[in-house]
Scaffold this active site. Structure first.
Site, PDB file in Angstrom:
ATOM      1  N   PHE A 307     -41.346 -16.430 -23.772  1.00 32.33           N
ATOM      2  CA  PHE A 307     -41.504 -15.465 -22.686  1.00 32.33           C
ATOM      3  C   PHE A 307     -40.945 -14.140 -23.172  1.00 32.33           C
ATOM      4  O   PHE A 307     -39.835 -14.085 -23.693  1.00 32.33           O
ATOM      5  CB  PHE A 307     -40.709 -15.900 -21.446  1.00 32.33           C
ATOM      6  N   GLU A 308     -41.685 -13.096 -22.975  1.00 36.38           N
ATOM      7  CA  GLU A 308     -41.177 -11.758 -23.257  1.00 36.38           C
ATOM      8  C   GLU A 308     -41.922 -10.772 -22.392  1.00 36.38           C
ATOM      9  O   GLU A 308     -43.149 -10.868 -22.257  1.00 36.38           O
ATOM     10  CB  GLU A 308     -41.501 -11.322 -24.699  1.00 36.38           C
ATOM     11  N   ILE A 309     -41.188  -9.832 -21.797  1.00 36.51           N
ATOM     12  CA  ILE A 309     -41.814  -8.606 -21.309  1.00 36.51           C
ATOM     13  C   ILE A 309     -41.065  -7.514 -22.052  1.00 36.51           C
ATOM     14  O   ILE A 309     -39.829  -7.517 -22.067  1.00 36.51           O
ATOM     15  CB  ILE A 309     -41.655  -8.429 -19.781  1.00 36.51           C
ATOM     16  N   HIS A 344     -36.989 -11.184 -33.149  1.00 38.56           N
ATOM     17  CA  HIS A 344     -37.030 -10.202 -32.048  1.00 38.56           C
ATOM     18  C   HIS A 344     -35.662 -10.059 -31.394  1.00 38.56           C
ATOM     19  O   HIS A 344     -35.229  -8.957 -31.056  1.00 38.56           O
ATOM     20  CB  HIS A 344     -38.007 -10.650 -30.952  1.00 38.56           C
TER      21      HIS A 344
END
Ligand SMILES: Nc1nc2c(ncn2[C@@H]2O[C@H](COP(=O)(O)OP(=O)(O)O)[C@@H](O)[C@H]2O)c(=O)[nH]1
Ligand SMILES: [Mg+2]
Length: 423
Positions: A307-309, A344
């Site tokens: 999950f990433e925003i 990241h």
């Protein structure tokens, strides 16, 4: 005289009737045609809005100035805010220059279909953001048909160039093959996979600079087979933009050490060569318990979550590109099995200020085998969640989310301690 006054009364009645009709029509028109003026104009490339439509950031003021009046379109962030229950129809107000993004194979079609359906039902059907699909092979007609029928925004399909999905020339193929064989014998998950390594390197260094992605400033990554358990009542992209957030997460975890034994050495080399990219007020305390000497293996984007925003502009910055290139030349994507999760996360923790990273407690998420089910019974009810709070991973021993709260001096959400006892 009598006839004259009767006519006079008739005039008054007719005038009154016309005024009443006019009043009724104008009022019902207000209801039938809500204000839609702030939806950004489509741009020539067909996106929902361009950078200049939604923002004009002045670097020195520390404040974001926008060309929409945020107060005119308040976001319902909590159940007490006006408009919380307004989940029908298309949401009025601004849209960010943002997209969903999915890396997938054609064979993932039915698993990504499930993910899309949940994202649409819980959020995007009211916002209609675009969706970019990326693949190292051309997408087939079934994949395009199924996904485009489910996404409410525009869909785009991109073929990844070979140089972003292959061994760079400085990699020693024999050495890499030996590593894979060794990891296979040690039964390290995906240890013998070449494609998994290309995938991790691609997600670490290339997805954000694919041609289709260059049109956008924010991304929300979605994987096949994930679940979104609660309604999303506000626009997380707009939240990121207005609060100057560059990276966000829902699950955090310790990385599997065998896949990254020399990653931290590589990071330390980068820090030494590029001290200018390490920001003051970073989250080193989240990554290291001894001031940077060793890595405690915490990362925001669990390998098993994805999950990433986040901000594409940040990933495309010189700081991030220098970081990726330095790591890439050290070869650990192939000589070990570095995942995009720690890559990241370490970047975000060192090159962003603490307050630029956000934990979305209210976005509930599942990727096998971990669940983020929002802490707080009242919140879960208000969000109409369908996750089991006992499955929430946040406060369990192998999660790094407690550490994130400590590093940021933040109060944990109400209920974290009682829910923890249910382990
Ligand atoms: N196009 C393409 N996508 C891949 C490939 N391998 C993995 N993916 C995608 O990359 C993401 C992560 O892969 P996944 O198998 O879920 O790995 P995990 O989440 O780390 O267990 C998913 O969105 C997959 O669909 C591949 O060889 N080609
Ligand atoms: Mg996955």
């Amino acid at each position: 005289m009598a006839t004259g006054s009767a006519r006079y009364v008739r005039y008054i009645l007719v005038t009154f009737f016309i005024l009443a009709v006019f009043y009724f029509v104008s009022n019902s028109a207000d209801v039938a045609t809500p204000l839609r003026t702030q939806v950004p104009k489509p741009t020539t490339n067909g996106q929902a809005g361009s950078a200049s439509d939604v923002k004009n950031e002045s670097p020195n003021s520390g404040k974001i100035t926008t060309n929409y009046d945020a107060s005119q379109y308040p976001m319902a962030m909590t159940p007490n805010d006006p408009g919380w229950n307004d989940l029908a129809g298309i949401k009025e107000g601004p849209r960010m220059n943002a997209t969903f993004v999915t890396l997938a194979r054609n064979s993932d079609v039915w698993e990504i279909a499930k993910s899309i359906r949940q994202v649409e039902d819980r959020f995007n059907r009211r916002y209609n953001y675009d969706w970019v699909f990326l693949n190292d092979k051309p997408f087939d007609e079934v994949f395009k048909r199924v996904t485009s029928s489910l996404v409410s925004g525009k869909t785009h399909y991109g073929l990844i160039p070979e140089e972003h999905w292959s061994f760079p020339e400085w990699i020693d193929q024999d050495k890499a093959a030996k590593v894979r064989q060794d990891m296979k014998e040690r039964k390290i998950i995906y240890g013998d996979s070449v494609s998994y390594r290309h995938m991790c390197r691609f997600e670490s260094g290339f997805f954000f600079r694919q041609e289709l992605m260059m049109n956008y400033e924010y991304y929300w990554r979605v994987e096949p087979s994930v679940e979104l358990f609660c309604d999303v009542h506000y626009d997380p992209f707009r939240f990121m933009h207005e609060n100057k957030k560059k990276y966000s997460f829902v699950l955090s975890l310790y990385e599997y050490y065998e896949t990254i034994p020399t990653l931290w050495d590589s990071v330390k080399k980068f820090i030494k060569n590029h001290p200018e990219h390490i920001v003051a007020g970073n989250s080193m305390g989240f990554l290291s318990d001894d001031d940077g000497d060793t890595y405690n293996k915490c990362h925001f984007l669990a390998q098993w979550s994805n999950f990433e925003i986040g901000s594409l502009t940040w990933l495309r910055s010189k700081a991030y590109i220098d970081y990726f290139e330095s790591l890439d030349h050290d070869g650990g994507f192939f000589y070990e099995r570095w995942g995009d999760a720690p890559v990241h996360s370490i970047a975000a923790a060192l090159m962003l200020k603490k307050e630029e990273i956000h934990f979305f407690n209210d976005i509930a998420y599942y990727h096998v085998p971990f669940t983020h089910c929002p802490t707080g019974q009242k919140l879960r009810t208000a969000l109409k969640c369908h996750c089991n709070p006992d499955d929430n991973f946040d406060w369990k021993g192998y999660s790094c989310t407690s550490k994130y709260f400590e590093v940021n001096n933040m109060d944990k959400p109400e209920g974290w301690d009682t829910e923890e006892k249910k382990d």
